[in-house]
Design an enzyme around this catalytic site. Structure first.
Site, PDB file in Angstrom:
ATOM      1  CG  HIS A  53       8.823  97.974  44.944  1.00  0.00           C
ATOM      2  ND1 HIS A  53       8.577  98.747  45.970  1.00  0.00           N
ATOM      3  CD2 HIS A  53       9.112  96.562  45.364  1.00  0.00           C
ATOM      4  CE1 HIS A  53       8.994  98.197  46.990  1.00  0.00           C
ATOM      5  NE2 HIS A  53       9.275  96.877  46.945  1.00  0.00           N
TER       6      HIS A  53
ATOM      7  CB  SER B  61      11.205  93.306  42.732  1.00  0.00           C
ATOM      8  OG  SER B  61       9.819  93.489  42.678  1.00  0.00           O
TER       9      SER B  61
ATOM     10  CG  ASP C  56      13.034 100.778  41.971  1.00  0.00           C
ATOM     11  OD1 ASP C  56      14.061 100.717  42.369  1.00  0.00           O
ATOM     12  OD2 ASP C  56      11.918 100.321  42.443  1.00  0.00           O
TER      13      ASP C  56
ATOM     14  CG  HIS D  25      15.687  93.608  42.586  1.00  0.00           C
ATOM     15  ND1 HIS D  25      15.873  92.560  43.734  1.00  0.00           N
ATOM     16  CD2 HIS D  25      14.423  94.290  42.892  1.00  0.00           C
ATOM     17  CE1 HIS D  25      14.914  92.916  44.576  1.00  0.00           C
ATOM     18  NE2 HIS D  25      13.933  93.851  44.070  1.00  0.00           N
TER      19      HIS D  25
ATOM     20  CE  LYS E 132      15.362  95.053  47.733  1.00  0.00           C
ATOM     21  NZ  LYS E 132      14.273  95.582  47.268  1.00  0.00           N
TER      22      LYS E 132
HETATM   23  C1  LIG Z   1      13.324  96.720  47.654  1.00  0.00           C
HETATM   24  C2  LIG Z   1      12.820  97.486  46.779  1.00  0.00           C
HETATM   25  C3  LIG Z   1      12.366  98.807  47.030  1.00  0.00           C
HETATM   26  C4  LIG Z   1      12.347  99.407  48.208  1.00  0.00           C
HETATM   27  O1  LIG Z   1      13.606  99.618  48.862  1.00  0.00           O
HETATM   28  P1  LIG Z   1      13.794  99.443  50.504  1.00  0.00           P
HETATM   29  O2  LIG Z   1      15.170 100.168  50.561  1.00  0.00           O
HETATM   30  O3  LIG Z   1      13.825  98.242  50.708  1.00  0.00           O
HETATM   31  O4  LIG Z   1      12.461 100.391  51.049  1.00  0.00           O
HETATM   32  C5  LIG Z   1      12.189  99.621  45.720  1.00  0.00           C
HETATM   33  N1  LIG Z   1      11.924  99.037  44.635  1.00  0.00           N
HETATM   34  C6  LIG Z   1      12.025  97.541  44.185  1.00  0.00           C
HETATM   35  C7  LIG Z   1      12.046  97.251  43.135  1.00  0.00           C
HETATM   36  C8  LIG Z   1      12.335  97.092  45.421  1.00  0.00           C
HETATM   37  O5  LIG Z   1      12.768  95.519  45.155  1.00  0.00           O
END
Ligand SMILES: *Cc1c(COP(=O)(O)O)cnc(C)c1O
Length: 407
Positions: free
Chosen positions: A141, A194, A219, A222, A253
């Protein structure tokens, strides 16, 4: 006197030119005003649309438990948080959220941020400096890429999920150490990507980083809430959570609220409180957001969360089956994100527009979010959908399928 809004500045002229190029390339973006709460159906410009675009995977954004928690926190602690966490903004809801997060993730500690983006920025720049190396998957991301650049560490990119390429870079980093350079190496990847919805080969990546003495930041934006026995994420599902130094995620999310977090050791959390600039120099999230996120975690952790998760996977299978039966097989799909490859940017937007006219909202994703020529529709499912709604989306997709989708 010339009214201010009629003033065409040199800046505006320059930017108009650039916007013209964006339009010509089929890359124009604009905000769509939504006049309803998040849910399986949303209202845009007076039209009710079946919503297959949200990351509210478990349908919690409008859940009564989260709404009530947000309302109560606003009543008890006010609308604003007053200052940064380190001044006087570290309110009880923030601490309760972090306790719940650490318990949910099974880690010693957790630190909440205002967004997932801010979590990546704060954590990576706090941990790395110019003597260090950061190795990221090609498809991570934007927040991790931006953070990597901002950290000043040497940035290396490995091919998407390409273990050989990762190993080659880690060997190169070992060589730097052998030359007597100080500095450490951090590998960054996502558990569920993502825009493609595929999974990282996490066990192999964990083995690899350990063989090379590197650290791993994962990370799980998702994946949290959807994978693993306790729905902690893919690291739990693969049995490697205890070997991931920095576990990152969002509260926006599956948890249905807003904010981001880093989960890990107490030492890591303490270090971030001392060094993460996105926490130190930013007003604390509003109490309502923290309380809603905590309520979201509680729902996810409980039997309601288990049922919603189960329901989501059933709907994902149903959606995929509908597409396969129609001869338009979705790509590599192991998640609630289902990419339908189109290729050309303008064609992807045209398809999304057609679907929207027929009442189904599946957004087109284009450069720079994905590579040029890799435009796609990105369908996401939610536990809040009904089987009929999923059938409706599949029927609309099949009816409007482009002549030769690039698989
Ligand atoms: C949405 C997302 C983020 C950022 O998170 P937010 O809370 O929306 O700022 C970070 N990494 C990935 C893979 C994402 O999809």
């Amino acid at each position: 006197m010339v009214p201010h809004h009629d003033t065409v500045t040199d800046l505006d002229q320059e930017l108009s030119g650039r916007l013209g190029q964006i339009r010509e390339a089929g890359l124009w973006r604009e905000l769509r005003r939504v006049d309803s709460p998040q849910g399986p159906r949303i209202r845009i410009a007076g039209q009710e649309l079946l919503n297959f675009s949200s990351n509210d995977y478990l349908g919690l954004a409008h859940h009564p438990a989260l709404r009530d928690a947000a309302a109560k926190a606003a009543q008890d602690f006010g609308a604003g948080s007053g200052a940064s966490r380190l001044i006087c903004g570290s309110l009880a809801p923030h601490h309760q959220l972090e306790e719940s997060l650490a318990e949910f993730k099974g880690t010693e500690a957790a630190l909440a941020f205002s967004t997932g983006y801010a979590a990546a920025l704060g954590a990576i720049t706090a941990v790395l400096g110019k003597d260090d190396v950061i190795v990221v998957d090609k498809l991570v991301h934007a927040c991790c890429v931006d953070a990597a650049r901002l950290s000043g560490a040497k940035l290396r990119v490995f091919g998407h999920n390409d273990l050989d390429d990762l190993e080659r870079i880690l060997r190169w980093a070992d060589g730097r150490g052998a030359e007597g350079r100080r500095g450490r190496t951090l590998v960054v990847t996502e558990s569920v990507f993502s825009m493609d919805g595929d999974l990282a080969p996490l066990k192999d990546i964990v083995d690899l980083k350990e063989r090379h003495g590197a650290w791993l930041m994962l990370d799980e934006a998702h994946a949290t809430g959807l994978f693993g026995e306790h729905r902690r994420g893919v690291a739990e599902a693969f049995g490697v959570a205890g070997r991931v130094e920095i576990q990152m995620g969002t509260l926006g999310k599956a948890f249905g609220a807003a904010g981001g977090y880093i989960a890990g050791s107490r030492v890591l959390a303490d270090h971030l409180v001392n060094r993460a600039r996105s926490v130190i120099f930013s007003t604390a999230p509003v109490p309502a957001a923290a309380a809603a996120a905590r309520a979201g975690i509680e729902v996810v952790a409980g039997s309601d969360g288990a049922q919603r998760c189960h329901r989501l996977w059933t709907l994902v299978d149903f959606f995929k089956k509908g597409l396969v039966d129609s001869g338009w097989p979705p790509g590599l799909v192991q998640s609630a994100i289902i990419p339908l490859m189109v290729g050309d940017e303008t064609a992807a937007v045209a398809l999304a527009d057609t679907l929207r006219a027929s009442g189904v909202f599946i957004p087109a994703i284009r450069y720079p979010t994905v590579a040029r020529g890799a435009a796609r529709l990105r369908a996401t499912l939610s536990a809040g959908h009904t089987a009929e709604e999923v059938t409706g989306a599949v029927a609309a997709l099949v009816a409007n399928r482009p002549p030769a989708p690039v698989a």
